[in-house]
Design a protein around this motif. Sequence first.
Motif, short mmCIF file in Angstrom:
data_model
loop_
_atom_site.label_atom_id
_atom_site.label_comp_id
_atom_site.label_asym_id
_atom_site.label_seq_id
_atom_site.Cartn_x
_atom_site.Cartn_y
_atom_site.Cartn_z
N MET A 1 8.66 10.63 -16.31
CA MET A 1 7.36 11.24 -15.97
C MET A 1 7.24 11.47 -14.46
O MET A 1 7.76 10.69 -13.67
CB MET A 1 6.24 10.31 -16.43
N LEU A 2 6.52 12.50 -14.11
CA LEU A 2 6.33 12.80 -12.69
C LEU A 2 5.14 12.02 -12.15
O LEU A 2 4.11 11.92 -12.80
CB LEU A 2 6.01 14.29 -12.52
N SER A 3 5.29 11.51 -10.93
CA SER A 3 4.13 10.91 -10.28
C SER A 3 3.26 12.06 -9.75
O SER A 3 3.74 13.19 -9.58
CB SER A 3 4.59 10.03 -9.12
N GLY A 4 1.98 11.76 -9.50
CA GLY A 4 1.07 12.80 -9.01
C GLY A 4 1.54 13.36 -7.68
O GLY A 4 1.49 14.58 -7.45
N ALA A 5 2.02 12.48 -6.82
CA ALA A 5 2.47 12.92 -5.49
C ALA A 5 3.67 13.85 -5.59
O ALA A 5 3.72 14.90 -4.93
CB ALA A 5 2.83 11.70 -4.63
N LEU A 6 4.62 13.48 -6.47
CA LEU A 6 5.81 14.33 -6.61
C LEU A 6 5.43 15.67 -7.24
O LEU A 6 5.94 16.72 -6.82
CB LEU A 6 6.86 13.61 -7.47
N ALA A 7 4.51 15.64 -8.22
CA ALA A 7 4.08 16.89 -8.86
C ALA A 7 3.42 17.82 -7.84
O ALA A 7 3.70 19.02 -7.81
CB ALA A 7 3.12 16.58 -10.01
N ALA A 8 2.58 17.24 -6.99
CA ALA A 8 1.92 18.05 -5.97
C ALA A 8 2.93 18.61 -4.98
O ALA A 8 2.87 19.78 -4.57
CB ALA A 8 0.88 17.21 -5.25
N ASP A 9 3.89 17.76 -4.62
CA ASP A 9 4.97 18.16 -3.71
C ASP A 9 5.77 19.33 -4.30
O ASP A 9 6.05 20.35 -3.63
CB ASP A 9 5.90 16.94 -3.52
N LEU A 10 6.11 19.20 -5.57
CA LEU A 10 6.88 20.25 -6.25
C LEU A 10 6.07 21.53 -6.34
O LEU A 10 6.62 22.63 -6.18
CB LEU A 10 7.29 19.79 -7.65
N ALA A 11 4.76 21.38 -6.60
CA ALA A 11 3.91 22.57 -6.73
C ALA A 11 3.84 23.32 -5.41
O ALA A 11 4.01 24.55 -5.37
CB ALA A 11 2.52 22.16 -7.19
N VAL A 12 3.63 22.60 -4.33
CA VAL A 12 3.53 23.26 -3.01
C VAL A 12 4.85 23.94 -2.66
O VAL A 12 4.89 25.12 -2.27
CB VAL A 12 3.14 22.24 -1.91
N ASN A 13 5.94 23.22 -2.85
CA ASN A 13 7.24 23.80 -2.51
C ASN A 13 7.58 24.98 -3.42
O ASN A 13 8.17 25.97 -2.97
CB ASN A 13 8.33 22.73 -2.59
N GLY A 14 7.22 24.87 -4.70
CA GLY A 14 7.47 25.97 -5.63
C GLY A 14 6.70 27.22 -5.25
O GLY A 14 7.24 28.33 -5.27
N LEU A 15 5.43 27.03 -4.86
CA LEU A 15 4.61 28.19 -4.47
C LEU A 15 5.13 28.83 -3.18
O LEU A 15 5.17 30.06 -3.06
CB LEU A 15 3.15 27.75 -4.29
N VAL A 16 5.54 28.00 -2.24
CA VAL A 16 6.08 28.54 -0.98
C VAL A 16 7.37 29.32 -1.25
O VAL A 16 7.58 30.43 -0.74
CB VAL A 16 6.30 27.41 0.05
N THR A 17 8.24 28.73 -2.07
CA THR A 17 9.48 29.44 -2.43
C THR A 17 9.13 30.76 -3.12
O THR A 17 9.76 31.80 -2.87
CB THR A 17 10.34 28.55 -3.36
N GLY A 18 8.12 30.71 -4.00
CA GLY A 18 7.68 31.91 -4.70
C GLY A 18 7.21 32.99 -3.75
O GLY A 18 7.46 34.18 -3.95
N LEU A 19 6.52 32.58 -2.68
CA LEU A 19 6.06 33.57 -1.68
C LEU A 19 7.25 34.31 -1.07
O LEU A 19 7.22 35.53 -0.90
CB LEU A 19 5.31 32.85 -0.55
N PHE A 20 8.31 33.54 -0.75
CA PHE A 20 9.49 34.18 -0.15
C PHE A 20 10.15 35.12 -1.15
O PHE A 20 10.60 36.21 -0.80
CB PHE A 20 10.49 33.12 0.33
N TYR A 21 10.22 34.68 -2.41
CA TYR A 21 10.77 35.57 -3.45
C TYR A 21 9.94 36.86 -3.49
O TYR A 21 10.47 37.96 -3.65
CB TYR A 21 10.70 34.91 -4.82
N GLY A 22 8.61 36.68 -3.37
CA GLY A 22 7.71 37.82 -3.49
C GLY A 22 7.97 38.87 -2.42
O GLY A 22 7.95 40.07 -2.70
N SER A 262 11.09 24.90 -9.40
CA SER A 262 10.80 23.66 -8.72
C SER A 262 10.61 22.51 -9.72
O SER A 262 11.22 21.44 -9.60
CB SER A 262 9.54 23.85 -7.87
N PHE A 263 9.78 22.73 -10.73
CA PHE A 263 9.51 21.68 -11.72
C PHE A 263 10.71 21.48 -12.65
O PHE A 263 11.06 20.36 -13.00
CB PHE A 263 8.25 22.01 -12.52
N GLY A 264 11.31 22.61 -13.05
CA GLY A 264 12.44 22.51 -13.98
C GLY A 264 13.59 21.72 -13.40
O GLY A 264 14.26 20.95 -14.10
#
Lengths: 300, 403
Positions: A1-22, A262-264
């Motif tokens: 299971m993911l901790s809340g902190a790690l999930a938030a970390d992954l979400a922020v990094n995933g969104l930032v990576t997504g911006l660059f992809y965009g 990021s999450f996968g």
Amino acid sequence: MLSGALAADLAVNGLVTGLFYGLMAIGLALIFGVLRIVNFAHGEFYMVGAYAYTIIAARLGVPLFVALPSAFLFGAALGWVVERTLMRPLYANIGSWGLMRDEYAVIVTFGLSLLLVNLVDKAIGPYAFRAPALVSASRVVVGPALMSGQKVAAAVVTLAALALIALFLRFSYWGRAVRAVSQNRLGASLAGIDATAVSSLVFALAGGLAALAGALLSPIINASPDVGAFPAIKSYVIVVLGGMGSIPGAFVASLLLGLVESFGAVLVSYQYRDTFGLVLLILFLLFRPQGLFGERGREV
Amino acid sequence: MTYASHLTIAAFAFSTSLAASACAADPIKVGVTVTQSPPGSVVQGTQVKDGLEVVAKMLNDQGGVLGRPIELVIEDTQGLPEKARAAVEKLITRDKVVGIVGEHQSSNVLAGMEVAHRYHIPYINTNGWADAIREKGYPEVFNPNNYNRRVAMAAAESIKKLGAKKVVAFAENTDYGIGLAKGIGEQLKTVAPEISYRFDTLDRAAKDYLPAILPLRADPPDVVVDVMLPPAAYIMMNQVYEQGVAPSAKTWFYDASGLADYPDFWQNIKEAGKDLLVFGLYHPKMKAPELAKTVGDAYTKKTGAQPNRLLYQAADSLLVLTDAIKRANSTEPDALVKALEATKYTGTRGEITFSNESGYKFHQWLDIPYVTFQVTEIGQKVADSPLVEQPGQPLDPSKLAHP
């Protein structure tokens, strides 16, 4: 299971990576929307931008706030030249867009990709170069995440660039012309829009955006001749996921891909990180082939 | 005899002697496979190529081997196994080389040596560390270079001495990376079974390793081990540092790939390089035979760069081959393989002999000298870095600089 902190970390990094992809993918979507071709050299515009920024900033000593727009302009100029010299013959003197020989575009852009990679490899060398960072801080706290200062700066510039593109397409004359040509090239021409000039503009804009993405990330990923291959593959996936030629679709699909990867990578396995996008692609092709925002078909 | 007959005989004799002398001066062709363009490591390929050219020139300046000059026939593999295989095939069948040297990537050695084995041509592995290369047991393949088990042993010993309880390695997805990461795990089970160890395999072509690194932030290990090569290794190291994982007050960063002496290391690594512990096969403060200085000086004169481990590995690869040619007085494959098996040659790093034991020791120079040094300043040259472990001087953690 993911901790809340790690999930938030992954979400922020995933969104930032997504911006660059965009930033990469929107250029590709624009080209497909207007010219109905897939640009296989799109990753090389990214590579050219990374090198342009590195050379201008690190070798020539030009201030970074000048080097960054210079990289964009360099990519845009290259895109414009490519369209004028390599793309224009594909549709010159052909009245109906439907008669364009798609296979020529594939061969020409694929050849251009190989040419640019090998030119840079021979002219500059195969070594990886790390460009100077816009922000020198190695670690910056962004909510639950830690990032390099460069990544934060790159994300801010990317958001600004995406907002400007959206405003340009929505409100400017040339933005409306781009949308008109992407809806119906012949109709737009009959209405007095210079479709040829729009094609040049779109190629320049796509080249500039890809080059800007490469320049922004060059202090993180290090410029090398093959640096554009991965972002280009991601962009092709994003354009299909978002709906071929759809700009909002490409943006949403970029963020989606960033988050899924990021999450996968943590929930499934890092080994399969680059396959998640391809799995999504297959699922979309099976169950929603028009993508997130695309149309099922268009007849004129 | 008429004047014309004399003239004909003289002309025949002259042309025969010319042909004979030309034959005597025919070069001995040695095949070289190295990476000269991406995606493989061009930095490594260039160091190896320069090293081989330096030694070939030295040999030729001394009159060559068996009175014949050494000619290097160089092929670019791009670091791709399929190209390495094709290059060796071409070198043997078209260029008629007497042996192959220079390969610096395990995957390529594994591909190229298959061809050399098929044609029964000596193959000197310059920098392929994968144990699988030795375990094949091919009689033509000789290894005067480092091997994964050696690094694995060294890394395991160092990690144990650092007092680590939990260790994570990042390995690239190649024979080298996966092989070495597994080897470290096996050695740790032997020397320190209480240590928890795992490795993550990262794609060498990727640019973002954060999803693999982020989980370490909450629960950092005592040691992070790098088992990757540039440019991917640089990106990974910067991201590990950026996330505050290592080097840090809690976590050592142990570089098992010996990257700190790469010419582009400081161009790509800044703060992430400080306090790094580096496994090395060369350090200027190491004791070395006289030949190392001669070769090192010639290399610096040619390239302007300081000597490095790949220079010496490349030099020794060519030197053991030419030593075997001299002792065999022949370039025939059977004679060369036999001579290579009997090698006892003092090269640039010590006296080289080849073991005949099976498994990872087969045709391996077992006593490869190694060191551990610590990078204590950003931009520090290897020569200025403190040597914290070398033969006869075990690692003492109390003497290490802490982040």
